[in-house]
Design an enzyme around this catalytic site. Structure first.
Site, PDB file in Angstrom:
ATOM      1  N   PHE A   1     -19.392 -21.667  24.444  1.00 58.97           N
ATOM      2  CA  PHE A   1     -18.895 -22.834  24.481  1.00 58.97           C
ATOM      3  C   PHE A   1     -19.622 -23.659  25.497  1.00 58.97           C
ATOM      4  O   PHE A   1     -19.205 -23.556  26.699  1.00 58.97           O
ATOM      5  CB  PHE A   1     -17.177 -23.147  24.306  1.00 58.97           C
ATOM      6  CG  PHE A   1     -16.940 -24.382  24.246  1.00 58.97           C
ATOM      7  CD1 PHE A   1     -16.848 -25.089  22.956  1.00 58.97           C
ATOM      8  CD2 PHE A   1     -16.809 -25.466  25.541  1.00 58.97           C
ATOM      9  CE1 PHE A   1     -16.324 -26.373  22.946  1.00 58.97           C
ATOM     10  CE2 PHE A   1     -16.646 -26.625  25.202  1.00 58.97           C
ATOM     11  CZ  PHE A   1     -16.186 -27.078  23.940  1.00 58.97           C
TER      12      PHE A   1
ATOM     13  N   ASP B   1     -23.268 -22.289  33.436  1.00 56.45           N
ATOM     14  CA  ASP B   1     -22.212 -23.265  32.915  1.00 56.45           C
ATOM     15  C   ASP B   1     -20.780 -22.749  33.707  1.00 56.45           C
ATOM     16  O   ASP B   1     -20.280 -22.020  33.197  1.00 56.45           O
ATOM     17  CB  ASP B   1     -22.139 -23.154  31.647  1.00 56.45           C
ATOM     18  CG  ASP B   1     -21.158 -24.259  31.114  1.00 56.45           C
ATOM     19  OD1 ASP B   1     -20.184 -24.911  31.986  1.00 56.45           O
ATOM     20  OD2 ASP B   1     -21.063 -24.824  29.869  1.00 56.45           O
TER      21      ASP B   1
ATOM     22  N   LYS C   1     -15.284 -30.736  34.735  1.00 54.19           N
ATOM     23  CA  LYS C   1     -13.764 -30.664  34.765  1.00 54.19           C
ATOM     24  C   LYS C   1     -13.315 -31.016  36.240  1.00 54.19           C
ATOM     25  O   LYS C   1     -13.017 -32.147  36.477  1.00 54.19           O
ATOM     26  CB  LYS C   1     -13.483 -29.278  34.354  1.00 54.19           C
ATOM     27  CG  LYS C   1     -13.902 -29.235  32.534  1.00 54.19           C
ATOM     28  CD  LYS C   1     -13.263 -28.128  32.138  1.00 54.19           C
ATOM     29  CE  LYS C   1     -13.453 -28.398  30.532  1.00 54.19           C
ATOM     30  NZ  LYS C   1     -14.094 -27.578  29.707  1.00 54.19           N
TER      31      LYS C   1
END
Ligand SMILES: *Cc1c(COP(=O)(O)O)cnc(C)c1O
Length: 404
Positions: free
Chosen positions: A142, A227, A256
């Site tokens: 993802f 990531d 985030k």
């Protein structure tokens, strides 16, 4: 649900695209690990906006930095310098040991920017023939929702009917170093991978995987792009998840929690070679690196280290994991995680994880199901031992029920 809650939910459903299926709670306030709904019910937030509010809801120091900066200057565009960007660069580079920083907004933009940069590096430094660069990614990855990214997803929901997609990506199984060795060709410019696959259900790779990956990338002159948008900034009990593996990525992606949940801020961090290929006019973002974002990110990074949140994530994560493992319930298939990135996978016969999340809501805990059978648990990094124990009691009660 009360009339007003039904009203909010119905209005969202009437006007909004139905690309989410939220749990039936309407939140209106947050502080630390707690959130409150419009009726005044309090919940322990065990999702933390997918790890974006790691510093806790409405952290007073990040809030103060945001308000102070909002009064002074919010956006200049990169057509001019601003007095927050340089200190942001200095501080994030010192903290992470990076040489170069590219500020963006969303996580997906950081991923896209990394893809562009490693391709450019491939053509201009590695010497790959133009248009032939290959990037290797993992199954069940993802990395976000843009077209470029969903094109190399293996989740049918994510991809279906959004094509045609860009070529140049090869998909291999996660956690399989031999598959990486086999997939690398002279045209491979990068291996893009999550240290722990979050959305896939908190999947940890086998021990030693990342040291082999690091070695394969170094030997073959392939950029290792980690990531760390979800795993980074203390979530797993270290500043970066790569530190558990004793390796360093060539390119690290953050997002985030980089803003403590106040504002979308992301960044690509790299050595000099990769981001060094970008010249004026070749990449950009109107909002990327704006003074408000930089001030917020600086405060978000400061409180993370000054207030010991990373150590707390390691300590409370271990306590939480141990407590979950102690729950004797036939519904549980596996408990796993690292730091405060945890998951409970249910047996298929136990019923859908969603049903358990709804039951947890009734007990004052907000958690999110993923992939039908998994409940993910990722509270803000400021959680205390008492709060962990409080959550464990409620989880034990809920998980021993049968919702099949
Ligand atoms: C959330 C996430 C992204 C995408 O971030 P957005 O801000 O939603 O675009 C990318 N990679 C990982 C690992 C993520 O968890």
């Amino acid at each position: 649900m009360s009339a007003s809650v039904i009203d909010f939910v119905a209005t969202e459903a009437r006007f909004g695209a139905h690309n989410y299926e939220p749990i039936g709670v309407v939140l209106s306030r947050g502080e630390g690990v707690w959130v409150w709904d419009t009726e005044g019910n309090r919940y322990l937030d065990c999702l933390s906006a997918y790890s974006a509010v790691s510093q806790g809801h409405c952290h007073p120091k990040i809030l103060a930095a945001m308000v102070e900066q909002a009064h002074r200057l919010t956006l200049t565009s990169r057509a001019f310098h601003n007095d927050q960007l340089a200190p942001f660069y200095e501080e994030i580079a010192a903290l992470t040991g990076s040489h170069k920083v590219l500020p963006m907004n969303s996580g997906a933009e950081a991923v896209e920017s990394a893809i562009k940069s490693v391709r450019k590096w491939g053509y201009e430094v590695k010497g790959v023939l133009d248009g032939h660069a290959e990037i290797i990614v993992c199954a069940n990855n993802f990395h976000g929702r843009t077209l470029g990214i969903v094109g190399f997803s293996t989740d049918p929901d994510t991809r279906a009917h959004f094509g045609p997609f860009a070529p140049g990506f090869k998909i291999i199984p996660f956690g399989d170093a031999a598959a990486l060795a086999e997939a690398i060709t002279p045209n491979t410019v990068a291996f893009l991978v999550e240290p722990i696959q979050g959305e896939a259900g908190v999947i940890l790779p086998p021990a030693g995987y990342f040291s082999e990956v690091r070695e394969l990338c170094t030997t073959n002159n392939v950029m290792l792009v980690l990531d760390e948008i979800q795993t980074g900034l203390g979530r797993t009990g270290k500043l970066l998840a790569e530190q558990h593996e004793g390796i360093e990525a060539d390119v690290t992606l953050l997002g985030k929690a980089l803003s403590g949940g106040f504002y979308p801020v992301s960044a690509v961090l790299s050595n000099n070679d990769v981001l060094g290929t970008l010249r004026p006019g070749q990449h950009g973002s109107t909002f990327g690196g704006n003074p408000l974002a930089c001030a917020v990110a600086r405060a978000a990074l400061r409180v993370l280290t000054e207030e010991g949140m990373i150590e707390n994530a390691a300590r409370q994560g271990a306590r939480f994991l141990e407590g979950l493992k102690d729950i004797r319930a036939n519904t549980i298939r596996e408990v796993r995680g690292r730091g405060l990135m945890l998951a409970v996978e249910l047996h298929p016969e136990a019923g859908r994880a969603r049903r358990y999340c709804e039951a947890l809501q009734g007990m004052g805990i907000l958690a999110k199901d993923t992939h039908e059978q998994t409940i993910r648990i990722a509270p803000p990094l400021v959680i205390t031992s008492d709060q962990v124990d409080w959550a464990l009691e409620r989880l034990a009660t809920t998980l021993t029920q049968d919702f099949s």
